[in-house]
Design a protein around this motif. Structure first.
Motif, mmCIF file in Angstrom:
data_model
loop_
_atom_site.group_PDB
_atom_site.id
_atom_site.type_symbol
_atom_site.label_atom_id
_atom_site.label_comp_id
_atom_site.label_asym_id
_atom_site.label_seq_id
_atom_site.Cartn_x
_atom_site.Cartn_y
_atom_site.Cartn_z
ATOM 1 N N TYR A 58 0.856 -1.177 0.000
ATOM 2 C CA TYR A 58 0.000 0.000 0.000
ATOM 3 C C TYR A 58 0.898 1.234 0.000
ATOM 4 O O TYR A 58 1.794 1.359 0.831
ATOM 5 C CB TYR A 58 -0.891 -0.003 1.245
ATOM 6 C CG TYR A 58 -1.633 1.283 1.497
ATOM 7 C CD1 TYR A 58 -2.685 1.675 0.673
ATOM 8 C CD2 TYR A 58 -1.284 2.104 2.569
ATOM 9 C CE1 TYR A 58 -3.384 2.855 0.908
ATOM 10 C CE2 TYR A 58 -1.969 3.276 2.815
ATOM 11 C CZ TYR A 58 -3.014 3.652 1.982
ATOM 12 O OH TYR A 58 -3.690 4.828 2.204
ATOM 13 N N LYS A 59 0.693 2.129 -0.945
ATOM 14 C CA LYS A 59 1.493 3.340 -1.056
ATOM 15 C C LYS A 59 0.624 4.561 -0.788
ATOM 16 O O LYS A 59 -0.491 4.655 -1.303
ATOM 17 C CB LYS A 59 2.119 3.452 -2.449
ATOM 18 C CG LYS A 59 3.038 2.300 -2.813
ATOM 19 C CD LYS A 59 3.579 2.452 -4.224
ATOM 20 C CE LYS A 59 4.463 1.275 -4.617
ATOM 21 N NZ LYS A 59 4.987 1.418 -6.001
ATOM 22 N N THR A 60 1.137 5.479 -0.003
ATOM 23 C CA THR A 60 0.385 6.688 0.309
ATOM 24 C C THR A 60 1.341 7.865 0.424
ATOM 25 O O THR A 60 2.491 7.710 0.848
ATOM 26 C CB THR A 60 -0.407 6.519 1.620
ATOM 27 O OG1 THR A 60 -1.133 7.715 1.907
ATOM 28 C CG2 THR A 60 0.511 6.209 2.789
ATOM 29 N N LYS A 61 0.903 9.041 0.050
ATOM 30 C CA LYS A 61 1.731 10.244 0.116
ATOM 31 C C LYS A 61 1.702 10.819 1.528
ATOM 32 O O LYS A 61 0.623 10.969 2.118
ATOM 33 C CB LYS A 61 1.232 11.295 -0.873
ATOM 34 C CG LYS A 61 1.190 10.837 -2.329
ATOM 35 C CD LYS A 61 2.580 10.681 -2.915
ATOM 36 C CE LYS A 61 2.496 10.371 -4.411
ATOM 37 N NZ LYS A 61 3.835 10.197 -5.020
ATOM 38 N N ARG A 62 2.876 11.152 2.053
ATOM 39 C CA ARG A 62 2.975 11.738 3.386
ATOM 40 C C ARG A 62 4.027 12.847 3.386
ATOM 41 O O ARG A 62 4.983 12.796 2.599
ATOM 42 C CB ARG A 62 3.356 10.685 4.436
ATOM 43 C CG ARG A 62 2.291 9.603 4.639
ATOM 44 C CD ARG A 62 1.023 10.172 5.244
ATOM 45 N NE ARG A 62 -0.079 9.230 5.197
ATOM 46 C CZ ARG A 62 -0.391 8.380 6.158
ATOM 47 N NH1 ARG A 62 0.351 8.339 7.258
ATOM 48 N NH2 ARG A 62 -1.427 7.593 6.032
ATOM 49 N N GLU A 71 6.552 9.061 -0.778
ATOM 50 C CA GLU A 71 5.644 7.920 -0.866
ATOM 51 C C GLU A 71 5.989 6.921 0.225
ATOM 52 O O GLU A 71 7.086 6.365 0.245
ATOM 53 C CB GLU A 71 5.749 7.273 -2.245
ATOM 54 C CG GLU A 71 4.566 6.423 -2.628
ATOM 55 C CD GLU A 71 4.545 6.097 -4.112
ATOM 56 O OE1 GLU A 71 3.528 6.371 -4.784
ATOM 57 O OE2 GLU A 71 5.559 5.561 -4.609
ATOM 58 N N TYR A 73 5.491 3.380 2.312
ATOM 59 C CA TYR A 73 5.130 2.003 1.974
ATOM 60 C C TYR A 73 4.636 1.247 3.203
ATOM 61 O O TYR A 73 5.211 1.352 4.291
ATOM 62 C CB TYR A 73 6.338 1.257 1.402
ATOM 63 C CG TYR A 73 7.049 1.975 0.289
ATOM 64 C CD1 TYR A 73 6.350 2.478 -0.801
ATOM 65 C CD2 TYR A 73 8.437 2.160 0.319
ATOM 66 C CE1 TYR A 73 7.002 3.139 -1.834
ATOM 67 C CE2 TYR A 73 9.101 2.813 -0.710
ATOM 68 C CZ TYR A 73 8.377 3.306 -1.779
ATOM 69 O OH TYR A 73 9.017 3.969 -2.788
ATOM 70 N N LYS A 74 3.586 0.456 2.997
ATOM 71 C CA LYS A 74 3.070 -0.443 4.028
ATOM 72 C C LYS A 74 2.557 -1.716 3.352
ATOM 73 O O LYS A 74 2.233 -1.699 2.165
ATOM 74 C CB LYS A 74 1.909 0.189 4.795
ATOM 75 C CG LYS A 74 2.256 1.271 5.786
ATOM 76 C CD LYS A 74 1.012 1.658 6.561
ATOM 77 C CE LYS A 74 1.302 2.726 7.605
ATOM 78 N NZ LYS A 74 0.115 3.014 8.437
ATOM 79 N N ARG A 76 -0.461 -4.122 2.717
ATOM 80 C CA ARG A 76 -1.902 -3.901 2.691
ATOM 81 C C ARG A 76 -2.579 -4.704 3.790
ATOM 82 O O ARG A 76 -2.155 -5.804 4.130
ATOM 83 C CB ARG A 76 -2.484 -4.298 1.330
ATOM 84 C CG ARG A 76 -2.126 -3.351 0.210
ATOM 85 C CD ARG A 76 -2.631 -3.871 -1.119
ATOM 86 N NE ARG A 76 -4.076 -4.082 -1.090
ATOM 87 C CZ ARG A 76 -4.721 -4.874 -1.952
ATOM 88 N NH1 ARG A 76 -4.047 -5.523 -2.888
ATOM 89 N NH2 ARG A 76 -6.025 -4.998 -1.879
ATOM 90 N N ASN A 80 -9.777 -4.742 -1.947
ATOM 91 C CA ASN A 80 -10.283 -3.622 -2.747
ATOM 92 C C ASN A 80 -11.732 -3.847 -3.171
ATOM 93 O O ASN A 80 -12.153 -3.408 -4.240
ATOM 94 C CB ASN A 80 -9.412 -3.413 -3.995
ATOM 95 C CG ASN A 80 -8.055 -2.821 -3.655
ATOM 96 O OD1 ASN A 80 -7.933 -2.022 -2.735
ATOM 97 N ND2 ASN A 80 -7.029 -3.228 -4.388
ATOM 98 N N GLU A 91 -14.055 0.409 5.487
ATOM 99 C CA GLU A 91 -12.842 -0.296 5.895
ATOM 100 C C GLU A 91 -13.137 -1.515 6.756
ATOM 101 O O GLU A 91 -12.466 -2.543 6.641
ATOM 102 C CB GLU A 91 -11.910 0.663 6.645
ATOM 103 C CG GLU A 91 -11.293 1.737 5.765
ATOM 104 C CD GLU A 91 -10.197 2.503 6.477
ATOM 105 O OE1 GLU A 91 -9.846 2.126 7.616
ATOM 106 O OE2 GLU A 91 -9.678 3.471 5.899
ATOM 107 N N LEU A 130 -1.232 12.682 7.691
ATOM 108 C CA LEU A 130 -1.831 12.971 6.390
ATOM 109 C C LEU A 130 -1.425 14.337 5.848
ATOM 110 O O LEU A 130 -1.220 15.289 6.611
ATOM 111 C CB LEU A 130 -3.358 12.902 6.502
ATOM 112 C CG LEU A 130 -3.947 11.551 6.937
ATOM 113 C CD1 LEU A 130 -5.465 11.659 7.039
ATOM 114 C CD2 LEU A 130 -3.547 10.443 5.981
#
Length: 219
Positions: A58-62, A71, A73-74, A76, A80, A91, A130
């Motif tokens: 799972y990639k998210t911008k921080r 970016e 990384y975690k 998942r 989906n 969720e 966030l």
């Protein structure tokens, strides 16, 4: 007339440890951890394919140091699955037994070792929150971005409080960047390891209220 709140000036530590040793330690320790934990990482990747499918990360911008976006990384923890209209299900309906276990044991955070090795993060430092929160911080609390974010920044600020509000977390972050030292980081690393082995149902359930800018007292 309303009373103007004057925030205390924040002075991050600028020592040889902060500028050189801490980064060198991050590279060495994260590199060794990635090698040592490679069998576990491979096993989790296989389980991710079985339970969640592609992608396994799972990639998210921080926001990182200096509010530079990176970016994160975690592993998942959810599928989906979508409803008839194509919207992701809540969720609670998408998290799997594997995902719950990964969150509880913090194994889902292990890919962040790559972020640490790359220089996006540090082992110890304020958690990267966030991007939406950036405009909500006070000038004082925005200083939490004066250092690299980390895997954890456990409570070290002297206090008798047993709560963990947004305000207390941010003040603890500020206290940390004003007291960074080798001794502090070592104590934090051992504290984080204790939390990992103990597990956290609170973290697994992810029940924390979002930060809105004016809810510093929310637990």
């Amino acid at each position: 007339m309303s009373k103007k709140v004057v925030e205390k000036f924040v002075k991050p530590v600028k020592s040889f440890y902060c500028t050189v040793v801490k980064r060198f330690s991050d590279i060495v320790l994260s590199g060794l951890a990635l090698i040592f934990l490679s069998p576990l990482l491979l096993a989790v990747c296989i389980l991710e394919l079985v339970y969640h499918g592609n992608p396994i990360i799972y990639k998210t911008k921080r926001p990182g140091k200096g509010e530079k976006i990176f970016e994160l990384y975690k592993f998942r923890s959810m599928t989906n699955e979508r409803d008839a209209q194509g919207h992701l299900l809540p969720e609670k309906e998408r998290i799997t037994k594997l995902g719950h276990f990964l969150r509880k044991t913090s194994i889902d955070e292990l890919p962040e070792l790559v972020n640490i090795f790359k220089g996006d993060m540090s082992i110890i430092g304020p958690r990267p929150l966030l991007i939406e929160y950036l405009d909500m911080y006070s000038p004082r609390h925005a200083m939490r971005h004066s250092v690299r974010p980390g895997l954890a920044c456990v409570r070290i600020m002297p206090t008798e409080s047993k709560t963990w509000t947004w305000g207390e977390q941010f003040e603890n972050d500020i206290y940390y960047i004003e007291h960074i030292s080798l001794r502090t980081d070592i104590k934090m690393i051992f504290a984080v390891l204790r939390e990992v082995f103990k597990g956290s149902d609170y973290r697994a359930n992810d029940t924390r209220v979002p930060f809105t800018g004016d809810n510093l007292d929310d637990v």
